[in-house]
Design a protein around this motif. Structure first.
Motif, PDB file in Angstrom:
ATOM      1  N   ASP A  30     107.031 -22.766  89.307  1.00  0.00           N
ATOM      2  CA  ASP A  30     106.811 -23.309  87.972  1.00  0.00           C
ATOM      3  C   ASP A  30     107.524 -24.634  87.755  1.00  0.00           C
TER       4      ASP A  30
ATOM      5  N   ARG B 296     107.076 -29.471  82.498  1.00  0.00           N
ATOM      6  CA  ARG B 296     106.834 -28.479  83.543  1.00  0.00           C
ATOM      7  C   ARG B 296     105.623 -28.889  84.363  1.00  0.00           C
TER       8      ARG B 296
ATOM      9  N   VAL C 295     103.895 -26.768  86.114  1.00  0.00           N
ATOM     10  CA  VAL C 295     102.933 -25.690  85.909  1.00  0.00           C
ATOM     11  C   VAL C 295     103.161 -25.142  84.510  1.00  0.00           C
ATOM     12  N   GLN C 296     102.163 -25.274  83.663  1.00  0.00           N
ATOM     13  CA  GLN C 296     102.304 -24.838  82.281  1.00  0.00           C
ATOM     14  C   GLN C 296     102.108 -23.341  82.119  1.00  0.00           C
ATOM     15  N   ASP C 297     101.134 -22.788  82.830  1.00  0.00           N
ATOM     16  CA  ASP C 297     100.807 -21.371  82.684  1.00  0.00           C
ATOM     17  C   ASP C 297     101.040 -20.662  84.012  1.00  0.00           C
ATOM     18  N   ILE C 298     102.231 -20.067  84.156  1.00  0.00           N
ATOM     19  CA  ILE C 298     102.562 -19.426  85.435  1.00  0.00           C
ATOM     20  C   ILE C 298     101.733 -18.167  85.670  1.00  0.00           C
TER      21      ILE C 298
ATOM     22  N   GLY D   8      98.702 -18.283  88.034  1.00  0.00           N
ATOM     23  CA  GLY D   8      98.995 -18.501  89.451  1.00  0.00           C
ATOM     24  C   GLY D   8      98.249 -17.563  90.366  1.00  0.00           C
TER      25      GLY D   8
END
Length: 167
Positions: free
Chosen positions: A1, A136, A138-141, A144
């Motif tokens: 993230d 960040r 990655v905004q929405d982990i 993934g």
């Protein structure tokens, strides 16, 4: 993230202290309790600079994913190229965080020897600021798993041009 968990170093950089030897040193000496962070069958995503650590990491029980070498060939097979793209995409976040560090003027230039004794503190403070206020990668982990599934499916897919050539 994209969060920075720990920073180790600084390390003298010369022909003996490359990425691979520094990483092996950290693992063999369990720097900052790194072996408790890693688990059997974890996959270490490495770039080619870590090629000399592969055997040692496998002895510790870790799997290693690293882009392939051409080894005298002109191009990769379709499977190798797909796997290399997948590994590079996963490693992108590490390179992105490294780039965030280098955006700080102090770290984008040569650091004077007189401040080396404070360098660890400067890096720790900068990393804490990046974690607290940086954007960040990655905004929405939670997406993934979905993204990983799509990437793995694309690795297994034969390209239409490849199919045509095989015909």
């Amino acid at each position: 993230d994209g969060y920075i968990l720990c920073v180790m170093g600084p390390f003298l950089s010369d022909y003996k202290n490359n990425d691979a030897s520094i990483f092996k040193h950290c693992v063999y000496n369990n720097e900052q309790d790194i072996l408790n962070w890693l688990h059997d069958d974890d996959v270490l995503i490495l770039d080619r600079g870590f090629r000399d650590t592969v055997r040692a990491m496998k002895q510790f029980g870790f799997q290693v994913a690293m882009p392939s070498f051409l080894n005298g060939r002109k191009q990769f097979s379709l499977e190798e190229a797909n796997l290399n793209r997948c590994i590079t995409k996963v490693r992108w976040i590490v390179e992105s965080v490294n780039a965030q560090l280098k955006q700080w003027k102090y770290f984008s230039q040569t650091i004077p020897n007189s401040s080396l004794c404070f360098l660890c503190n400067y890096i720790d403070i900068t990393c804490a600021l990046i974690n607290a206020y940086g954007s960040r990668c990655v905004q929405d982990i939670h997406s993934g798993n979905e993204m990983a599934t799509q990437m793995l499916q694309k690795c297994q897919t034969t390209h239409p041009v490849q199919l045509r050539l095989l015909e």
